[in-house]
Design an enzyme around this catalytic site. Structure first.
Site, PDB file in Angstrom:
ATOM      1  CE  LYS A  22     -12.106   6.936   1.628  1.00 24.35           C
ATOM      2  NZ  LYS A  22     -11.002   6.516   2.491  1.00 24.35           N
TER       3      LYS A  22
HETATM    4  N1  PMP Z   1      -6.393   2.497   1.941  1.00 24.26           N
HETATM    5  C1  PMP Z   1      -7.149   3.081   2.888  1.00 24.26           C
HETATM    6  C2  PMP Z   1      -7.561   2.288   4.085  1.00 24.26           C
HETATM    7  C3  PMP Z   1      -7.536   4.421   2.742  1.00 24.26           C
HETATM    8  O1  PMP Z   1      -8.290   5.008   3.685  1.00 24.26           O
HETATM    9  C4  PMP Z   1      -7.106   5.145   1.612  1.00 24.26           C
HETATM   10  C5  PMP Z   1      -7.519   6.572   1.446  1.00 24.26           C
HETATM   11  N2  PMP Z   1      -8.759   6.672   0.800  1.00 24.26           N
HETATM   12  C6  PMP Z   1      -6.317   4.497   0.653  1.00 24.26           C
HETATM   13  C7  PMP Z   1      -5.969   3.169   0.854  1.00 24.26           C
HETATM   14  C8  PMP Z   1      -5.834   5.211  -0.578  1.00 24.26           C
HETATM   15  O2  PMP Z   1      -6.905   5.467  -1.440  1.00 24.26           O
HETATM   16  P1  PMP Z   1      -6.908   6.736  -2.405  1.00 24.26           P
HETATM   17  O3  PMP Z   1      -5.581   6.767  -3.070  1.00 24.26           O
HETATM   18  O4  PMP Z   1      -8.021   6.451  -3.346  1.00 24.26           O
HETATM   19  O5  PMP Z   1      -7.143   7.926  -1.557  1.00 24.26           O
END
Ligand code: PMP
Length: 297
Positions: free
Chosen positions: A160
């Site tokens: 991320k």
């Molecule tokens: N994909 C992207 C590009 C994101 O920014 C997010 C948000 N963090 C997610 C998927 C979903 O991840 P999560 O469920 O862990 O928030």
């Protein structure tokens, strides 16, 4: 649109490199490596009734994201967990969004960054639904993005990482300018991948289909929703999904910490009708994350 309160000019406290500092004092220098070279990773978490949902999974992902960018966050999962909880408490927040950020500092500016120190900050602020609730129940409208999620051979696509959001912001803006809520991104092979900040699911004949997360974030919400769906007895198939298949699906929805479970009504020329599965999983997810609120109803 009314001017939102800028993020640098708010009341409260931000945790920065070991201490809680007054919100307006949480500053960095312009010659910070992360600002020039994208050497930053972050998390997005939500607290419901004061409890941060899946906190340790987020703290672990922050550490893993940094490893993907060749740096070590100088804190353990337990320490990051505690910092996040302290920030929520220090700001007297109950339902909020939490943003940990780890980045390379200003000791060195250049492609090589071996001498840079690693910094950590955690901020939190009140935040409601990512998409307005009435829009969410109707389903949101998506357009197709032009940029694609990169090949893991091209970028640390499972981190991320701040830099990976460059194309997401461009696509989100393109979508918003055209009157859509968000954009669906394909991956480098042309398969359906995810939205600019959320994962995607589809329904066909009562079966749930979602792309294999082999070159994008395997979201914590995504995994939670898969578990909830299986508990309900729904079959969940993780596989390569091609854009040509979009017309085969009856329901579609997004998942993410911010988006929670958000039904989709439209992707380009394709139409979807939020029905039993969207409604069930949206309710199950909200019931799971909001035990205190649910009990009070
Ligand atoms: N994909 C992207 C590009 C994101 O920014 C997010 C948000 N963090 C997610 C998927 C979903 O991840 P999560 O469920 O862990 O928030």
């Amino acid at each position: 649109m009314p001017e939102p309160t800028p993020f640098h000019d708010r009341d409260g406290f931000i945790w920065l490199d070991g201490e809680l500092v007054p919100w307006r004092d949480a500053k960095i220098h312009v010659l910070t490596h992360a600002l020039h070279y994208g050497s930053a990773v972050f998390e997005g978490e939500r607290a419901y009734a004061g409890e941060i949902f899946k906190l340790s999974e987020h703290s672990q992902r922050l550490i893993d994201s940094a490893k993907g960018l060749d740096f070590e966050v100088p804190y353990t999962v337990e320490q990051i967990d505690k910092i996040c909880r302290d920030v929520v408490a220090a700001n007297n927040l109950s339902d909020c969004y939490i943003r940990p950020l780890a980045w390379r500092g200003s000791e060195q500016i250049g492609v090589s960054a071996q001498a840079t120190k690693i910094h950590l900050s955690v901020a939190a602020w009140e935040w409601g639904s990512y998409f307005p609730m009435e829009q969410r129940l109707k389903g949101i409208r998506l357009t197709m993005a032009k940029y694609r999620r990169p090949d893991p051979a091209t970028a640390p696509s499972k981190s991320k990482a701040a830099g990976l959001y460059m194309i997401c912001t461009i696509e989100k803006h393109r979508a918003e300018r055209a009157g859509y809520a968000d954009a669906l991104m394909l991956d480098w092979r042309g398969r359906v991948a995810e939205c600019t900040g959320a994962n995607i699911f589809f329904v066909k004949d009562g079966v749930i289909h979602t792309p294999d997360p082999d070159c994008f974030l395997d979201g914590i919400t995504r995994r939670t929703v898969i578990d909830l769906a299986k508990k309900r007895g729904y079959e969940v198939i993780q596989r390569a999904i091609m854009p040509e298949e979009l017309s085969d699906f009856s329901e579609a929805f997004l998942t993410g910490t911010a988006a929670e479970v958000t039904p989709i009504s439209e992707i380009g020329e394709h139409r979807f009708k939020p029905a039993e599965i969207c409604e069930t999983l949206l309710n199950d997810y909200m019931a799971l994350v909001q035990p205190a609120r649910k009990a009070a109803e």
